[in-house]
Design an enzyme around this catalytic site. Structure first.
Site, PDB file in Angstrom:
ATOM      1  N   GLN A 231       0.829  -1.203   0.000  1.00 28.83           N
ATOM      2  CA  GLN A 231       0.000   0.000   0.000  1.00 28.83           C
ATOM      3  C   GLN A 231       0.868   1.260   0.000  1.00 28.83           C
ATOM      4  O   GLN A 231       0.519   2.262  -0.626  1.00 28.83           O
ATOM      5  CB  GLN A 231      -0.955  -0.016   1.211  1.00 28.83           C
ATOM      6  CG  GLN A 231      -2.112   0.950   1.086  1.00 28.83           C
ATOM      7  CD  GLN A 231      -3.152   0.522   0.056  1.00 28.83           C
ATOM      8  OE1 GLN A 231      -3.143  -0.609  -0.422  1.00 28.83           O
ATOM      9  NE2 GLN A 231      -4.044   1.419  -0.304  1.00 28.83           N
TER      10      GLN A 231
ATOM     11  N   ALA B 219      -6.598   4.386  -0.438  1.00 26.20           N
ATOM     12  CA  ALA B 219      -6.494   4.462   1.015  1.00 26.20           C
ATOM     13  C   ALA B 219      -5.037   4.670   1.408  1.00 26.20           C
ATOM     14  O   ALA B 219      -4.125   4.120   0.805  1.00 26.20           O
ATOM     15  CB  ALA B 219      -7.023   3.188   1.645  1.00 26.20           C
TER      16      ALA B 219
ATOM     17  N   SER C 220      -6.343   0.962   5.249  1.00 22.09           N
ATOM     18  CA  SER C 220      -7.137   0.155   4.315  1.00 22.09           C
ATOM     19  C   SER C 220      -7.628  -1.122   4.969  1.00 22.09           C
ATOM     20  O   SER C 220      -6.868  -1.835   5.624  1.00 22.09           O
ATOM     21  CB  SER C 220      -6.288  -0.203   3.092  1.00 22.09           C
ATOM     22  OG  SER C 220      -6.980  -1.142   2.286  1.00 22.09           O
TER      23      SER C 220
ATOM     24  N   HIS D 167      -8.182  -3.679   3.433  1.00 22.06           N
ATOM     25  CA  HIS D 167      -7.493  -4.786   2.758  1.00 22.06           C
ATOM     26  C   HIS D 167      -6.236  -5.216   3.519  1.00 22.06           C
ATOM     27  O   HIS D 167      -5.777  -6.339   3.364  1.00 22.06           O
ATOM     28  CB  HIS D 167      -7.148  -4.399   1.321  1.00 22.06           C
ATOM     29  CG  HIS D 167      -8.349  -4.385   0.421  1.00 22.06           C
ATOM     30  ND1 HIS D 167      -8.860  -5.527  -0.158  1.00 22.06           N
ATOM     31  CD2 HIS D 167      -9.170  -3.388   0.033  1.00 22.06           C
ATOM     32  CE1 HIS D 167      -9.925  -5.227  -0.880  1.00 22.06           C
ATOM     33  NE2 HIS D 167     -10.143  -3.925  -0.785  1.00 22.06           N
TER      34      HIS D 167
ATOM     35  N   ASP E 146     -12.410  -7.757  -2.657  1.00 26.65           N
ATOM     36  CA  ASP E 146     -13.202  -7.194  -3.746  1.00 26.65           C
ATOM     37  C   ASP E 146     -13.555  -8.351  -4.671  1.00 26.65           C
ATOM     38  O   ASP E 146     -12.674  -9.098  -5.095  1.00 26.65           O
ATOM     39  CB  ASP E 146     -12.402  -6.144  -4.515  1.00 26.65           C
ATOM     40  CG  ASP E 146     -11.997  -4.963  -3.637  1.00 26.65           C
ATOM     41  OD1 ASP E 146     -12.705  -4.690  -2.652  1.00 26.65           O
ATOM     42  OD2 ASP E 146     -10.971  -4.330  -3.946  1.00 26.65           O
TER      43      ASP E 146
ATOM     44  N   GLU F 186     -19.532   0.845  -2.867  1.00 25.06           N
ATOM     45  CA  GLU F 186     -18.630  -0.153  -3.449  1.00 25.06           C
ATOM     46  C   GLU F 186     -19.295  -1.527  -3.339  1.00 25.06           C
ATOM     47  O   GLU F 186     -19.016  -2.289  -2.404  1.00 25.06           O
ATOM     48  CB  GLU F 186     -17.279  -0.157  -2.730  1.00 25.06           C
ATOM     49  CG  GLU F 186     -16.459   1.106  -2.948  1.00 25.06           C
ATOM     50  CD  GLU F 186     -14.995   0.959  -2.497  1.00 25.06           C
ATOM     51  OE1 GLU F 186     -14.658  -0.106  -1.934  1.00 25.06           O
ATOM     52  OE2 GLU F 186     -14.222   1.894  -2.726  1.00 25.06           O
TER      53      GLU F 186
ATOM     54  N   HIS G 121     -17.000  -4.662  -2.528  1.00 23.89           N
ATOM     55  CA  HIS G 121     -16.100  -4.777  -1.386  1.00 23.89           C
ATOM     56  C   HIS G 121     -16.819  -5.418  -0.196  1.00 23.89           C
ATOM     57  O   HIS G 121     -17.754  -4.848   0.361  1.00 23.89           O
ATOM     58  CB  HIS G 121     -15.580  -3.384  -1.010  1.00 23.89           C
ATOM     59  CG  HIS G 121     -14.650  -3.372   0.171  1.00 23.89           C
ATOM     60  ND1 HIS G 121     -13.290  -3.118   0.072  1.00 23.89           N
ATOM     61  CD2 HIS G 121     -14.868  -3.583   1.489  1.00 23.89           C
ATOM     62  CE1 HIS G 121     -12.736  -3.168   1.275  1.00 23.89           C
ATOM     63  NE2 HIS G 121     -13.682  -3.451   2.159  1.00 23.89           N
TER      64      HIS G 121
HETATM   65 ZN   LIG Z   1     -11.962  -3.173  -1.534  1.00 25.11          ZN
END
Ligand SMILES: [Zn+2]
Length: 264
Positions: free
Chosen positions: A143, A164, A169, A171, A178, A227, A230
């Site tokens: 990231q 992000a 994030s 993630h 996702d 989203e 997500h």
């Molecule tokens: Zn995502």
């Protein structure tokens, strides 16, 4: 970043360290900042000015304190633009490869990985729908590279709304994925929510422990626009509680401040 910016969700493809990473971030939408409902101040919303939705309430018997929302290793950890992971370079200890079809090879924490396998199998068995992982675990280091790359090429402000920040994030928890369809239609686009795959996921993901984290009209609370791809693993108990009570964000469920944008 002092106010929401009228930009829409977008996907940024970036080739980093030889890997094709698809980085997605929602961004603030200035149209409808939503006031944060508070448990202690039940408003007479039915009789006052336009209210988006009545404030849903958790089931009285549900123990919302059972797991930590601060521990980055907790299945209930709440990460948003005002709640970075602590430590910000947190890395899960039980990351595994998720054995499902994918656009980018997916890794998640073991429990979430097992749940994705079950979710995808159910979509195919129950509805004949094929799903694939678009993007799952992203480490702090990845990231950082992605975010810095965007800052270098497009500037800080652009990066803040399109990607992000490292440590912020979902993630990075190893609990977010996702999801897109096979064949791929509306991948990482709000129109995914109108596809048969997107609708099935929204209606069924909770049965496997997944919460649709960034729902429409919630930018003022979650910090991200819609989203529909997500999904955040929180376990079947909490995901089902959220789905059945209609509480649309972890922030509201746990009584946390709205996080429309970064504090800085
Ligand atoms: Zn995502």
């Amino acid at each position: 970043m002092e106010r929401p910016r009228p930009l829409c969700a977008t996907a940024v493809a970036s080739i980093v360290m030889g890997l094709l990473l698809v980085v997605v971030a929602g961004c603030a939408d200035a149209r409808e900042p939503i006031p944060m409902p508070t448990a202690s101040a039940p408003s007479a919303s039915a009789t006052s000015t336009p209210s988006p939705t009545p404030t849903p309430t958790p089931t009285p018997t549900f123990d919302a304190t059972r797991l930590s929302i601060d521990d980055p290793a907790s299945l209930w950890v709440v990460v948003n633009k005002l709640r970075p992971l602590n430590p910000t370079d947190y890395a899960p200890s039980d990351i595994v490869r998720v054995p499902v079809p994918y656009a980018n090879e997916p890794f998640l924490r073991q429990e979430a990985a097992d749940a994705v396998v079950a979710l995808f199998a159910a979509a195919e068995a129950e509805a004949g729908l094929r799903l694939q992982a678009q993007s799952a675990y992203r480490s702090f280091a990845v990231q950082v590279r992605v975010y810095n790359g965007i800052v270098a090429s497009r500037g800080q402000e652009y990066a803040n709304v399109r990607s992000a920040r490292p440590g912020h994030s979902e993630h990075q928890t190893g609990l977010a994925i996702d999801i897109s369809s096979i064949p791929s239609v509306c991948a990482l686009d709000p129109c995914f929510g109108d596809t048969e795959h997107g609708r099935w996921l929204a209606a069924n993901a909770h049965r496997f422990g997944f919460h649709l984290r960034y729902q429409p009209g919630m930018t003022g609370i979650t910090g991200y626009s819609y989203e529909p791809w997500h999904f955040r693993y929180v376990g079947v108990e909490l995901a089902t509680e959220l789905h059945e009570t209609g509480v649309r964000s972890l922030e509201e469920f746990f009584g946390l401040p709205a996080a429309p944008t970064y504090a800085e």
